[in-house]
Design a protein around this motif. Structure first.
Motif, PDB file in Angstrom:
ATOM      1  N   PRO A 116       9.790  -1.899 -28.120  1.00  0.00           N
ATOM      2  CA  PRO A 116       9.531  -3.145 -27.395  1.00  0.00           C
ATOM      3  C   PRO A 116       9.952  -2.980 -25.933  1.00  0.00           C
ATOM      4  CG  PRO A 116      10.742  -3.561 -29.430  1.00  0.00           C
ATOM      5  CD  PRO A 116      10.754  -2.078 -29.222  1.00  0.00           C
ATOM      6  N   PHE A 117       9.170  -3.561 -25.033  1.00  0.00           N
ATOM      7  CA  PHE A 117       9.449  -3.381 -23.611  1.00  0.00           C
ATOM      8  C   PHE A 117       9.170  -4.695 -22.883  1.00  0.00           C
ATOM      9  CE2 PHE A 117       8.406  -2.136 -19.254  1.00  0.00           C
ATOM     10  CZ  PHE A 117       9.488  -1.314 -18.956  1.00  0.00           C
ATOM     11  N   ILE A 118      10.097  -5.105 -22.031  1.00  0.00           N
ATOM     12  CA  ILE A 118       9.942  -6.345 -21.281  1.00  0.00           C
ATOM     13  C   ILE A 118       9.262  -6.051 -19.943  1.00  0.00           C
ATOM     14  CG2 ILE A 118      11.130  -8.232 -20.104  1.00  0.00           C
ATOM     15  CD1 ILE A 118      13.319  -8.074 -22.178  1.00  0.00           C
ATOM     16  N   VAL A 119       8.169  -6.759 -19.678  1.00  0.00           N
ATOM     17  CA  VAL A 119       7.561  -6.726 -18.349  1.00  0.00           C
ATOM     18  C   VAL A 119       7.824  -8.066 -17.686  1.00  0.00           C
ATOM     19  CG1 VAL A 119       5.797  -4.983 -18.780  1.00  0.00           C
ATOM     20  CG2 VAL A 119       5.308  -7.350 -19.350  1.00  0.00           C
ATOM     21  N   GLU A 120       8.100  -8.031 -16.392  1.00  0.00           N
ATOM     22  CA  GLU A 120       8.444  -9.233 -15.650  1.00  0.00           C
ATOM     23  C   GLU A 120       7.386  -9.534 -14.599  1.00  0.00           C
ATOM     24  OE1 GLU A 120      12.272  -8.260 -14.093  1.00  0.00           O
ATOM     25  OE2 GLU A 120      13.317  -8.731 -15.966  1.00  0.00           O
ATOM     26  N   HIS A 121       7.289 -10.807 -14.261  1.00  0.00           N
ATOM     27  CA  HIS A 121       6.358 -11.211 -13.206  1.00  0.00           C
ATOM     28  C   HIS A 121       6.643 -10.422 -11.930  1.00  0.00           C
ATOM     29  CE1 HIS A 121       3.814 -13.802 -10.780  1.00  0.00           C
ATOM     30  NE2 HIS A 121       4.788 -13.848  -9.890  1.00  0.00           N
ATOM     31  N   GLY A 122       5.572  -9.882 -11.334  1.00  0.00           N
ATOM     32  CA  GLY A 122       5.713  -9.133 -10.093  1.00  0.00           C
ATOM     33  C   GLY A 122       6.016  -7.664 -10.276  1.00  0.00           C
ATOM     34  N   GLN A 123       6.160  -7.207 -11.519  1.00  0.00           N
ATOM     35  CA  GLN A 123       6.431  -5.787 -11.762  1.00  0.00           C
ATOM     36  C   GLN A 123       5.179  -4.960 -11.440  1.00  0.00           C
ATOM     37  OE1 GLN A 123       8.317  -5.015 -15.487  1.00  0.00           O
ATOM     38  NE2 GLN A 123       7.774  -2.850 -15.520  1.00  0.00           N
ATOM     39  N   THR A 124       5.349  -3.896 -10.671  1.00  0.00           N
ATOM     40  CA  THR A 124       4.216  -3.031 -10.325  1.00  0.00           C
ATOM     41  C   THR A 124       3.797  -2.232 -11.548  1.00  0.00           C
ATOM     42  OG1 THR A 124       4.977  -2.871  -8.043  1.00  0.00           O
ATOM     43  CG2 THR A 124       3.402  -1.212  -8.780  1.00  0.00           C
ATOM     44  N   VAL A 125       2.507  -2.298 -11.882  1.00  0.00           N
ATOM     45  CA  VAL A 125       2.027  -1.661 -13.111  1.00  0.00           C
ATOM     46  C   VAL A 125       0.859  -0.711 -12.885  1.00  0.00           C
ATOM     47  CG1 VAL A 125       2.839  -3.482 -14.651  1.00  0.00           C
ATOM     48  CG2 VAL A 125       0.582  -3.688 -13.603  1.00  0.00           C
ATOM     49  N   GLY A 126       0.253  -0.739 -11.717  1.00  0.00           N
ATOM     50  CA  GLY A 126      -0.885   0.139 -11.473  1.00  0.00           C
ATOM     51  C   GLY A 126      -1.193   0.206  -9.993  1.00  0.00           C
ATOM     52  N   ARG A 127      -2.141   1.045  -9.647  1.00  0.00           N
ATOM     53  CA  ARG A 127      -2.549   1.138  -8.243  1.00  0.00           C
ATOM     54  C   ARG A 127      -4.037   1.429  -8.180  1.00  0.00           C
ATOM     55  NH1 ARG A 127      -1.923   6.845  -6.902  1.00  0.00           N
ATOM     56  NH2 ARG A 127      -1.081   7.897  -8.731  1.00  0.00           N
ATOM     57  N   MET A 177      -8.718   2.370 -10.722  1.00  0.00           N
ATOM     58  CA  MET A 177      -7.385   1.981 -11.162  1.00  0.00           C
ATOM     59  C   MET A 177      -6.728   3.161 -11.870  1.00  0.00           C
ATOM     60  SD  MET A 177      -5.144  -0.599 -11.738  1.00  0.00           S
ATOM     61  CE  MET A 177      -5.805  -2.184 -12.190  1.00  0.00           C
ATOM     62  N   VAL A 178      -5.510   3.471 -11.470  1.00  0.00           N
ATOM     63  CA  VAL A 178      -4.743   4.510 -12.150  1.00  0.00           C
ATOM     64  C   VAL A 178      -3.366   3.936 -12.484  1.00  0.00           C
ATOM     65  CG1 VAL A 178      -5.963   6.408 -11.023  1.00  0.00           C
ATOM     66  CG2 VAL A 178      -3.895   5.487  -9.972  1.00  0.00           C
ATOM     67  N   PRO A 179      -2.701   4.443 -13.540  1.00  0.00           N
ATOM     68  CA  PRO A 179      -1.352   3.967 -13.854  1.00  0.00           C
ATOM     69  C   PRO A 179      -0.418   4.208 -12.680  1.00  0.00           C
ATOM     70  CG  PRO A 179      -2.236   5.272 -15.658  1.00  0.00           C
ATOM     71  CD  PRO A 179      -3.173   5.460 -14.493  1.00  0.00           C
ATOM     72  N   PHE A 180       0.536   3.321 -12.501  1.00  0.00           N
ATOM     73  CA  PHE A 180       1.460   3.455 -11.373  1.00  0.00           C
ATOM     74  C   PHE A 180       2.378   4.647 -11.558  1.00  0.00           C
ATOM     75  CE2 PHE A 180       5.531   2.286  -9.270  1.00  0.00           C
ATOM     76  CZ  PHE A 180       5.081   2.376  -7.968  1.00  0.00           C
ATOM     77  N   ILE A 191       0.858  -1.185   0.000  1.00  0.00           N
ATOM     78  CA  ILE A 191       0.000   0.000   0.000  1.00  0.00           C
ATOM     79  C   ILE A 191       0.891   1.231   0.000  1.00  0.00           C
ATOM     80  CG2 ILE A 191      -1.649   1.351   1.346  1.00  0.00           C
ATOM     81  CD1 ILE A 191      -2.955  -1.252   2.198  1.00  0.00           C
ATOM     82  N   GLY A 192       0.689   2.091  -0.980  1.00  0.00           N
ATOM     83  CA  GLY A 192       1.438   3.329  -1.119  1.00  0.00           C
ATOM     84  C   GLY A 192       0.889   4.077  -2.319  1.00  0.00           C
ATOM     85  N   GLY A 193       0.256   5.226  -2.094  1.00  0.00           N
ATOM     86  CA  GLY A 193      -0.468   5.878  -3.177  1.00  0.00           C
ATOM     87  C   GLY A 193      -1.680   5.067  -3.589  1.00  0.00           C
ATOM     88  N   GLY A 194      -2.240   4.290  -2.638  1.00  0.00           N
ATOM     89  CA  GLY A 194      -3.302   3.334  -2.906  1.00  0.00           C
ATOM     90  C   GLY A 194      -2.752   1.922  -2.832  1.00  0.00           C
ATOM     91  N   VAL A 195      -3.557   0.958  -3.226  1.00  0.00           N
ATOM     92  CA  VAL A 195      -3.116  -0.434  -3.259  1.00  0.00           C
ATOM     93  C   VAL A 195      -2.352  -0.667  -4.559  1.00  0.00           C
ATOM     94  CG1 VAL A 195      -3.884  -2.822  -3.461  1.00  0.00           C
ATOM     95  CG2 VAL A 195      -4.958  -1.316  -1.781  1.00  0.00           C
ATOM     96  N   GLN A 196      -1.086  -1.063  -4.446  1.00  0.00           N
ATOM     97  CA  GLN A 196      -0.279  -1.282  -5.640  1.00  0.00           C
ATOM     98  C   GLN A 196      -0.551  -2.663  -6.222  1.00  0.00           C
ATOM     99  OE1 GLN A 196       3.856  -0.274  -5.173  1.00  0.00           O
ATOM    100  NE2 GLN A 196       3.410   1.463  -3.840  1.00  0.00           N
ATOM    101  N   LEU A 197      -0.601  -2.719  -7.548  1.00  0.00           N
ATOM    102  CA  LEU A 197      -0.893  -3.962  -8.246  1.00  0.00           C
ATOM    103  C   LEU A 197       0.263  -4.328  -9.170  1.00  0.00           C
ATOM    104  CD1 LEU A 197      -4.641  -3.410  -9.196  1.00  0.00           C
ATOM    105  CD2 LEU A 197      -3.714  -4.696  -7.269  1.00  0.00           C
ATOM    106  N   SER A 198       0.603  -5.597  -9.166  1.00  0.00           N
ATOM    107  CA  SER A 198       1.683  -6.082 -10.018  1.00  0.00           C
ATOM    108  C   SER A 198       1.152  -7.131 -10.984  1.00  0.00           C
ATOM    109  CB  SER A 198       2.811  -6.667  -9.164  1.00  0.00           C
ATOM    110  OG  SER A 198       2.329  -7.774  -8.416  1.00  0.00           O
TER     111      SER A 198
END
Length: 366
Positions: free
Chosen positions: A318-329, A274-277, A193-200
Motif C-alpha cells: 500500500p502506498f499513500i499519494v498526496e495532492h500535488g505529488q509529482t507523478v509524471g512528466r 508522458m513518461v514516469p517521473f 519544467i525539468g526533464g520536461g513538464v512535470q505533472l502532479s
C-alpha cells in the motif's frame, strides 16, 4: 540537396509512407487511423496465447519465439475474448520497411490504457518493447494482457499507436522554457519544467465530497474495444470522492484513474509523450498510454489547456499519494513539419479539453 527535416513525422508524411510501401498492409488505412503525429496499428486475424511475455532478442524473430511459447492459436476475424491474466501475441496488419534515418516508438492508445490493458509492440530481433530501430524491415506484433477487464477484440481493432521520427527530436529544458514563455505549456498546479513538464496529482478536486478519481472493480463484464459509449461506468468503476485530507492510499494491484493538477498544452509544432517521473518516488506505475499529439489542449483546436488523465497501478505494498505529488512528466519533441490538421480539429479526438475522464467505452456520467 537539402536534408530532410528532423523531428516527429506528421500525418501527411505517414500517409505518404503507405503510398511508397514504407508502411505496407493488406488493407488501406481507415478513417481516423492516421492521427496528427501517430498511426493507430490494427490487429491481424490470428491471436496466440503464450506461456509468458518475451522479447525475441538479436538472434530470433517473434515467429520463432512463438513456436516455443505458444499454447494455442485462434481466429479473431469475427471477434474473440481476451481474458484477464493471460498473455496474447497478435500479428499486426501494418508491416514496415523503414529507411536508415527513420525509427519509431509505440504506445498503447489512450482508450487502451484507461481499460488497464497492458499492450506493447514487438519487432523481430527486438531488444526492447515499443521500440523499432532505424532501418527496420519486417512485421510488427502486439503483446496484449488485459489486467482488469476481459476485452472483445477483432481483426482491425486498434489498441496501439506508433510514432515515427527522423533523427533527434527531443526539446531541451532550456528550449522548453522558451516555448513555455511563448505558448504556455502548463498552467495551474506546480508549473515546473525539468526533464520536461512535470505533472502532479490532483486529489483536492472541487473540495470536500467532490469526485477525484475512479478505482476499477474486479469481476466486471466484458468490454468491446470497438464500441464507444456503451457501458455504465458504475458497473465497472468505484468513484473516489474527496474526504478530509487530500490523499489516497493505493491498494496493491489495484487500478485507478486519476487526473493531473496541471492543464497542459502541446503547440502545433510539437508532440509530447508522458513518461514516469522516477521509479524511486513510489510503488506505483503511472500512465500506460503516453502520446500527446500536436494541438492537445490548444485553444485553436478547442482545448484551452487539457489536464492529463493518469492511469495508476499500485505495486506490492500500500502506498499513500498526496495532492500535488509529482507523478509524471511530459517530454516534448519537435515536429519535422506542422501537421495539416491538429488534435481535436474534427478528427474524432476523444479527449480534447478533458479533465477526469474514463475511456470512450463508457457513458458520460450524468
Amino acid at each position: 540537396m537539402t536534408a530532410a527535416p528532423t523531428g516527429i513525422l506528421p500525418a501527411h508524411t505517414i500517409e505518404a509512407m503507405f503510398g511508397d510501401n514504407t508502411i505496407f498492409a493488406e488493407n488501406a488505412p481507415v478513417k481516423g487511423q492516421i492521427q496528427p503525429a501517430s498511426l493507430d496499428l490494427r490487429l491481424g486475424h490470428t491471436a496466440y496465447r503464450v506461456r509468458a511475455s518475451f522479447l525475441p532478442g538479436p538472434e530470433a524473430t517473434v515467429a520463432e519465439k512463438l513456436e516455443a511459447l505458444e499454447l494455442h492459436a485462434f481466429n479473431i476475424s469475427e471477434g474473440a475474448v481476451l481474458e484477464t491474466g493471460c498473455v496474447y501475441i497478435v500479428p499486426l496488419q501494418e508491416n514496415l520497411a523503414l529507411s536508415a534515418d527513420i525509427s519509431a516508438t509505440a504506445n498503447p492508445k489512450s482508450s487502451t490504457g484507461r481499460l488497464d490493458v497492458f499492450t506493447r509492440v514487438i519487432a523481430d530481433h527486438g531488444l526492447a518493447f515499443d521500440t523499432v530501430p532505424a532501418g527496420y524491415s519486417g512485421p510488427l506484433y502486439a503483446e496484449i494482457s488485459p489486467l482488469t477487464f476481459p476485452i472483445l477484440v477483432r481483426a482491425g481493432s486498434r489498441l496501439s499507436q506508433i510514432r515515427f521520427r527522423r533523427g533527434l527530436a527531443t526539446v531541451s529544458d532550456e528550449a522548453l522554457l522558451k516555448v513555455h514563455s511563448e505558448h504556455t505549456l502548463v498552467s495551474g498546479g506546480n508549473e515546473r519544467i525539468g526533464g520536461g513538464v512535470q505533472l502532479s496529482i490532483d486529489l483536492e478536486g472541487e473540495g470536500e465530497g467532490s469526485l477525484v478519481g475512479y478505482r476499477a472493480k474486479h469481476h466486471s463484464g466484458l468490454i468491446d474495444v470497438d464500441l464507444p459509449g456503451e457501458k455504465d461506468p458504475l458497473d465497472y468503476w468505484e468513484p473516489i470522492y474527496r474526504r478530509g485530507t487530500a490523499e489516497l492510499i493505493l491498494d496493491p494491484n489495484e487500478f485507478y484513474i486519476l487526473v493531473s493538477q496541471e492543464a497542459v498544452h502541446v503547440p502545433p509544432d510539437y508532440a509530447a509523450e508522458m513518461v514516469p517521473f522516477d521509479a524511486l518516488v513510489g510503488e506505483f506505475r503511472v500512465h500506460y498510454a503516453g502520446f500527446f499529439d500536436p494541438g492537445f489542449g490548444h485553444a485553436g483546436a478547442g482545448g484551452i489547456g487539457s489536464r492529463a488523465v493518469l492511469e495508476v497501478r499500485s505495486h506490492d505494498v500500500p502506498f499513500i499519494v498526496e495532492h500535488g505529488q509529482t507523478v509524471g512528466r511530459l517530454v516534448y519533441e519537435k515536429m519535422a513539419e506542422r501537421p495539416k490538421q491538429l488534435y481535436g480539429e474534427g478528427i474524432g479526438s476523444n479527449y480534447q479539453g478533458q479533465a477526469l475522464k474514463l475511456s470512450k467505452h463508457f457513458k458520460v456520467p450524468a
